[in-house]
Design a protein around this motif. Sequence first.
Motif, PDB file in Angstrom:
ATOM      1  N   ARG A   1       9.412   8.430  -8.527  1.00  0.00           N
ATOM      2  CA  ARG A   1       9.015   7.108  -8.033  1.00  0.00           C
ATOM      3  C   ARG A   1      10.264   6.231  -7.941  1.00  0.00           C
ATOM      4  O   ARG A   1      10.917   5.945  -8.944  1.00  0.00           O
ATOM      5  CB  ARG A   1       7.958   6.473  -8.929  1.00  0.00           C
ATOM      6  N   ASP A   2      10.560   5.796  -6.725  1.00  0.00           N
ATOM      7  CA  ASP A   2      11.751   4.996  -6.449  1.00  0.00           C
ATOM      8  C   ASP A   2      11.324   3.876  -5.508  1.00  0.00           C
ATOM      9  O   ASP A   2      10.933   4.131  -4.361  1.00  0.00           O
ATOM     10  CB  ASP A   2      12.814   5.889  -5.802  1.00  0.00           C
ATOM     11  N   GLY A   3      11.356   2.641  -5.989  1.00  0.00           N
ATOM     12  CA  GLY A   3      10.886   1.522  -5.193  1.00  0.00           C
ATOM     13  C   GLY A   3      11.607   1.379  -3.873  1.00  0.00           C
ATOM     14  O   GLY A   3      11.008   1.077  -2.836  1.00  0.00           O
ATOM     15  N   ARG A   4      12.907   1.621  -3.855  1.00  0.00           N
ATOM     16  CA  ARG A   4      13.688   1.500  -2.619  1.00  0.00           C
ATOM     17  C   ARG A   4      13.252   2.561  -1.608  1.00  0.00           C
ATOM     18  O   ARG A   4      13.041   2.253  -0.433  1.00  0.00           O
ATOM     19  CB  ARG A   4      15.178   1.626  -2.939  1.00  0.00           C
TER      20      ARG A   4
ATOM     21  N   TYR B   1      10.403   4.089  -1.530  1.00  0.00           N
ATOM     22  CA  TYR B   1       9.025   3.805  -1.121  1.00  0.00           C
ATOM     23  C   TYR B   1       8.983   2.810   0.037  1.00  0.00           C
ATOM     24  O   TYR B   1       8.315   3.047   1.054  1.00  0.00           O
ATOM     25  CB  TYR B   1       8.235   3.268  -2.314  1.00  0.00           C
ATOM     26  N   VAL B   2       9.682   1.693  -0.100  1.00  0.00           N
ATOM     27  CA  VAL B   2       9.661   0.679   0.952  1.00  0.00           C
ATOM     28  C   VAL B   2      10.254   1.234   2.241  1.00  0.00           C
ATOM     29  O   VAL B   2       9.715   1.019   3.337  1.00  0.00           O
ATOM     30  CB  VAL B   2      10.407  -0.587   0.490  1.00  0.00           C
TER      31      VAL B   2
ATOM     32  N   LEU C   1      13.547  -6.048  -4.176  1.00  0.00           N
ATOM     33  CA  LEU C   1      14.011  -4.846  -4.861  1.00  0.00           C
ATOM     34  C   LEU C   1      15.245  -5.155  -5.704  1.00  0.00           C
ATOM     35  O   LEU C   1      16.099  -5.937  -5.277  1.00  0.00           O
ATOM     36  CB  LEU C   1      14.360  -3.753  -3.841  1.00  0.00           C
TER      37      LEU C   1
END
Length: 306
Positions: free
Chosen positions: A210-213, A215-216, A254
């Motif tokens: 899981r990597d927010g960057r 994902y977006v 982010l």
Amino acid sequence: MSGRPVTVGITTRNRPDAVERCVRSLASIRDLVATAIVLDDASDPPLDAGRVTRAAGEAGIPIEILRADTHTGTAAGKNTIARHARSPYLLSLDDDAFLVGEGAVRDALTVLQRDPGIAAVAFSQSDEHGRRFPAGQQPSASERPCYVPAFIGFACLIARQPLLEIGGYREAFVIHGEEREVCLRWLDRGLHVVYLPDAAVAHVADAANRDGRAYVRHVMRNDCMAALYNEPLARVLAIIPYKLWSFTRMRAGLPGGDPGGLWWIVREVVTAAPAILRQRHPVRWRTLKEWRRLRESSPPYAGVTR
């Protein structure tokens, strides 16, 4: 092939504990499961097949474990599982999702078996105790069974043949957004998705991968690609600039931002565009109108669930 109507499909990557928990949870529906197919999407180290097989044996279900030696993504993994399956219905589960009882799947199966106009049943997201997450994290805020535009990919029960007939998920997406795109193509063919609020499946997020960057980036890229595949030209010309602008707003939230993200999305879309345009098949305007109606009003579904 057994007479059991459901194949369970689980794609996994670097989450051995989560996928074992998911497999063990299938014990409550063992009488429905023809087989569980686990696709290891290039985990490093590889998934321990013996460990997962033992968990399946204790749950009382047959299991088949497939492995992709290179990372291809959940969309490709789901398609591989659909092609391998032989039963009419697919219970698709994220590796960090699991059943919290038998009722959700049995109710969903009743809907699909009785109503050929339904291509998929959406479940509600819950914690490990079956307590539903807030309405904003569900396919709809409705407290009653209803029609919705799309299911959430963590868990769904789908009719396998309608998925194969439209060519499956768009593998170019890799991950994120492939579910909505499939549901839009189904809707253009007159097939619907039903949400059962009382049919809860646990989704306890695993931090691995899981990597927010990322994902977006993937969400915005895939929204642009979905527009190229399916939207009338007038909407394509509006959607893609809007999505790129939306990304510049989202990256501000982010940690550290994402200064290279916008150009990554543009390059990805431009590179993929020739292949996408060869497969482009815009949906009808009335389909888009119906999609908005389902999203805004969640019309009640009167079908019997038990």
